[in-house]
Design a protein around this motif. Structure first.
Motif, mmCIF file in Angstrom:
data_model
loop_
_atom_site.group_PDB
_atom_site.id
_atom_site.type_symbol
_atom_site.label_atom_id
_atom_site.label_comp_id
_atom_site.label_asym_id
_atom_site.label_seq_id
_atom_site.Cartn_x
_atom_site.Cartn_y
_atom_site.Cartn_z
ATOM 1 N N ALA A 1 0.813 -1.111 -0.148
ATOM 2 C CA ALA A 1 -0.074 -0.186 -0.058
ATOM 3 C C ALA A 1 0.915 1.187 0.166
ATOM 4 O O ALA A 1 0.570 2.380 -0.693
ATOM 5 N N SER A 2 1.775 1.292 0.778
ATOM 6 C CA SER A 2 2.736 2.424 0.860
ATOM 7 C C SER A 2 3.476 2.759 -0.477
ATOM 8 O O SER A 2 3.603 3.864 -1.050
ATOM 9 N N ARG A 3 3.910 1.645 -1.339
ATOM 10 C CA ARG A 3 4.415 1.973 -2.541
ATOM 11 C C ARG A 3 3.509 2.408 -3.625
ATOM 12 O O ARG A 3 3.587 3.165 -4.534
ATOM 13 N N ALA A 4 2.162 1.699 -3.482
ATOM 14 C CA ALA A 4 1.047 2.201 -4.583
ATOM 15 C C ALA A 4 0.852 3.790 -4.208
ATOM 16 O O ALA A 4 0.591 4.576 -5.180
ATOM 17 N N TRP A 5 0.672 4.162 -2.897
ATOM 18 C CA TRP A 5 0.455 5.520 -2.815
ATOM 19 C C TRP A 5 1.790 6.399 -3.133
ATOM 20 O O TRP A 5 1.465 7.542 -3.764
ATOM 21 N N HIS A 6 2.715 5.805 -3.144
ATOM 22 C CA HIS A 6 4.062 6.928 -3.359
ATOM 23 C C HIS A 6 3.792 6.939 -5.068
ATOM 24 O O HIS A 6 4.293 8.075 -5.509
ATOM 25 N N GLU B 1 -6.275 3.809 4.139
ATOM 26 C CA GLU B 1 -5.680 4.364 5.353
ATOM 27 C C GLU B 1 -3.991 4.432 5.147
ATOM 28 O O GLU B 1 -3.527 4.897 6.457
ATOM 29 N N ALA B 2 -3.435 4.365 4.165
ATOM 30 C CA ALA B 2 -2.108 4.164 4.158
ATOM 31 C C ALA B 2 -1.308 5.521 4.070
ATOM 32 O O ALA B 2 -0.276 5.412 3.996
ATOM 33 N N THR B 3 -2.027 6.666 3.854
ATOM 34 C CA THR B 3 -1.288 8.023 3.941
ATOM 35 C C THR B 3 -2.479 8.844 4.209
ATOM 36 O O THR B 3 -3.648 8.783 4.486
ATOM 37 N N THR B 4 -1.792 10.078 4.826
ATOM 38 C CA THR B 4 -2.706 11.264 5.453
ATOM 39 C C THR B 4 -3.171 12.011 4.396
ATOM 40 O O THR B 4 -3.819 12.900 4.383
ATOM 41 N N ARG B 5 -2.641 11.963 3.062
ATOM 42 C CA ARG B 5 -2.635 12.903 2.049
ATOM 43 C C ARG B 5 -3.892 12.300 1.240
ATOM 44 O O ARG B 5 -3.862 12.545 0.005
ATOM 45 N N SER B 6 -4.871 11.525 1.543
ATOM 46 C CA SER B 6 -5.738 10.830 0.805
ATOM 47 C C SER B 6 -6.701 11.690 0.362
ATOM 48 O O SER B 6 -7.396 12.599 0.994
ATOM 49 N N THR B 7 -6.948 11.776 -1.149
ATOM 50 C CA THR B 7 -8.226 12.236 -1.705
ATOM 51 C C THR B 7 -8.817 11.172 -2.573
ATOM 52 O O THR B 7 -8.407 10.007 -2.864
ATOM 53 N N GLU B 8 -10.142 11.512 -3.044
ATOM 54 C CA GLU B 8 -10.875 10.674 -3.962
ATOM 55 C C GLU B 8 -10.043 10.285 -5.207
ATOM 56 O O GLU B 8 -9.546 9.135 -5.736
ATOM 57 N N GLN B 9 -9.123 11.397 -5.773
ATOM 58 C CA GLN B 9 -8.728 11.024 -7.044
ATOM 59 C C GLN B 9 -7.190 10.378 -6.680
ATOM 60 O O GLN B 9 -6.655 9.480 -7.463
ATOM 61 N N GLY B 10 -6.599 10.687 -5.417
ATOM 62 C CA GLY B 10 -5.368 10.015 -5.150
ATOM 63 C C GLY B 10 -5.675 8.628 -4.972
ATOM 64 O O GLY B 10 -4.763 7.786 -5.208
ATOM 65 N N LEU B 11 -6.783 8.444 -4.099
ATOM 66 C CA LEU B 11 -7.048 6.893 -4.019
ATOM 67 C C LEU B 11 -7.234 6.054 -5.275
ATOM 68 O O LEU B 11 -6.782 5.145 -5.333
ATOM 69 N N ARG B 12 -7.828 6.709 -6.372
ATOM 70 C CA ARG B 12 -8.199 6.152 -7.361
ATOM 71 C C ARG B 12 -6.781 5.870 -8.179
ATOM 72 O O ARG B 12 -6.424 4.649 -8.690
ATOM 73 N N LEU B 13 -5.908 6.957 -8.186
ATOM 74 C CA LEU B 13 -4.564 6.591 -8.697
ATOM 75 C C LEU B 13 -3.741 5.411 -8.056
ATOM 76 O O LEU B 13 -3.140 4.893 -8.552
ATOM 77 N N ALA B 14 -3.925 5.565 -6.729
ATOM 78 C CA ALA B 14 -3.234 4.531 -5.796
ATOM 79 C C ALA B 14 -3.761 3.029 -6.174
ATOM 80 O O ALA B 14 -3.177 2.350 -6.353
ATOM 81 N N GLN B 15 -4.992 3.182 -6.089
ATOM 82 C CA GLN B 15 -5.568 1.605 -6.769
ATOM 83 C C GLN B 15 -5.279 1.306 -8.015
ATOM 84 O O GLN B 15 -4.843 0.118 -8.253
ATOM 85 N N GLU B 16 -5.030 2.234 -8.872
ATOM 86 C CA GLU B 16 -4.524 1.787 -10.213
ATOM 87 C C GLU B 16 -2.833 1.370 -10.446
ATOM 88 O O GLU B 16 -2.895 0.471 -11.065
ATOM 89 N N ALA B 17 -2.248 2.139 -9.443
ATOM 90 C CA ALA B 17 -0.873 1.714 -9.350
ATOM 91 C C ALA B 17 -0.551 0.359 -8.814
ATOM 92 O O ALA B 17 -0.180 -0.564 -8.974
#
Length: 367
Positions: free
Chosen positions: A38-43, A81-97
């Motif tokens: 999850a950490s690497r996906a968010w990064h 829950e893996a980042t404090t900078r979560s937004t709807e668009q950011g979560l979508r990009l993290a899921q894609e990654a």
């Protein structure tokens, strides 16, 4: 989030090495957990770059990454829950990654209960909060530890200190990422050396084949035309002598020139091997421990050979145990870690699939 800009100079392999077992050192596979993925996906999502750690390990073909069966369902719950900078668009990009880049390269391995009862794994079940932290385990990490034991030697890439407390790793929250990148560098070096060894072997075979063919042709020509052949040899000897190619001084000069050209390459190779040795020495792996089971012997080879194998090829390749192809089929068929493929081939693990939400709002996992 951990950065990767300092690692931007990593060499990116185009394709995995075809013969990962050719390198003269044991293959270390990676086992990771939910938080690391999850950490690497968010990064990757926040940095706007392709994920390079776990996908990079897959590209080497030398050190693949595996996860336990509980991880896909956990990822769907823990990713937001893996980042404090979560937004709807950011979560979508993290899921894609996560599901588009990382997880297609990370097989999921199912283990039966008996593989969770290994003596080295059982201490993690002591999760009593009244215990001192150094003795306290975590049942949530039991699957990851059991998988590392099953595929040993394996490196656990995790920020969770529980693995360090029980001697299964040496990383903490602030050290796991540098260790993971050192592991990636070592795997890439080993894959490159393996490709070089394979290329040298191909070139040597070609030169030997051409030499044999040319030698046979020259001998046949000399037998059929002895006088012209003798004259040609004499002419070549005269030219070589006049050019000073066989003189002692000329030979010394050429050797000195060759040495000056090769020395920097040897120094670079020596430094690369030294750095690789340091990187490998810094990795604390879960080493094989206790009696080897048939399932472990087959899984450990399949996890490292780089391709699915038939039962016959697997029986011939695994020398730690004595099995026939029929016995291999029986062993593989009774253990959930192995996946049958078309053509009678088998692999260890199965492709990760994103869990789908059930109607009651819970996540349907792949346990």
């Amino acid at each position: 989030m951990e950065g990767t800009r300092k690692h931007s100079g990593l060499p990116r392999r185009v394709a995995p090495t075809r013969h990962p077992l050719l390198f003269p050192a044991p293959v270390l596979v990676a086992v990771t957990d939910t938080n690391a993925l999850a950490s690497r996906a968010w990064h990757a999502a926040l940095d706007g770059r392709a994920e390079e750690l776990f996908t990079g390990l897959a590209r080497t073909g030398r050190s693949p990454t595996f996860v336990a069966a509980h991880v896909p369902a956990e990822l769907e719950l823990r990713l937001p829950e893996a980042t404090t900078r979560s937004t709807e668009q950011g979560l979508r990009l993290a899921q894609e990654a996560l599901w588009g880049q990382i997880m297609p390269t990370v097989p999921v391995v199912d283990l039966p209960i008996r593989d969770f009862l290994h003596p080295r794994i059982q201490p993690l079940m002591r999760a009593d909060p009244d215990l001192p932290k150094r003795l306290r385990g975590d049942v949530d990490d039991l699957g990851t530890a059991a998988l590392a034991e099953f595929l040993a030697p394996a490196v656990i890439l995790s920020a969770d200190s529980v693995f360090t407390r029980f001697g299964l790793g040496s990383t903490l929250a602030d050290t796991w990422l540098p260790t993971a990148y050192a592991f990636l560098h070592a795997a890439g070096f080993e894959a490159t050396v393996t490709d070089t060894l394979e290329l040298l072997e191909i070139v040597a075979r070609c030169v030997l084949a051409l030499g044999r063919a040319a030698g046979a042709g020259v001998v046949d020509l000399a037998r059929r035309h002895p006088a012209p052949a003798l004259a040609l040899v004499a002419a070549l000897a005269f030219v070589v002598h006049k050019a000073g190619l066989l003189s002692r001084e000329g030979t010394r000069t050429r050797l000195r020139q060759t040495g000056r050209a090769i020395l920097p390459l040897l120094d670079a190779a020596s430094e690369a091997y030294e750095n690789h040795g340091k990187a490998r020495a810094a990795l604390q792996a879960v080493e094989p421990y206790g009696p080897l089971t048939l399932e472990q012997a087959l899984a450990r080879h399949l996890a490292r050979c780089g391709q699915p194998l038939t039962a016959g090829a697997l029986a011939a390749a695994v020398t730690d145990v004595d099995l026939t192809a029929r016995e291999v089929v029986q062993v593989l068929g009774r253990h959930p870690a192995f996946t049958p493929l078309p053509g009678g081939r088998y692999r260890v693990g199965r492709p990760a699939r994103r869990p789908t939400p059930e109607r009651d709002g819970h996540v349907e996992g792949e346990m």
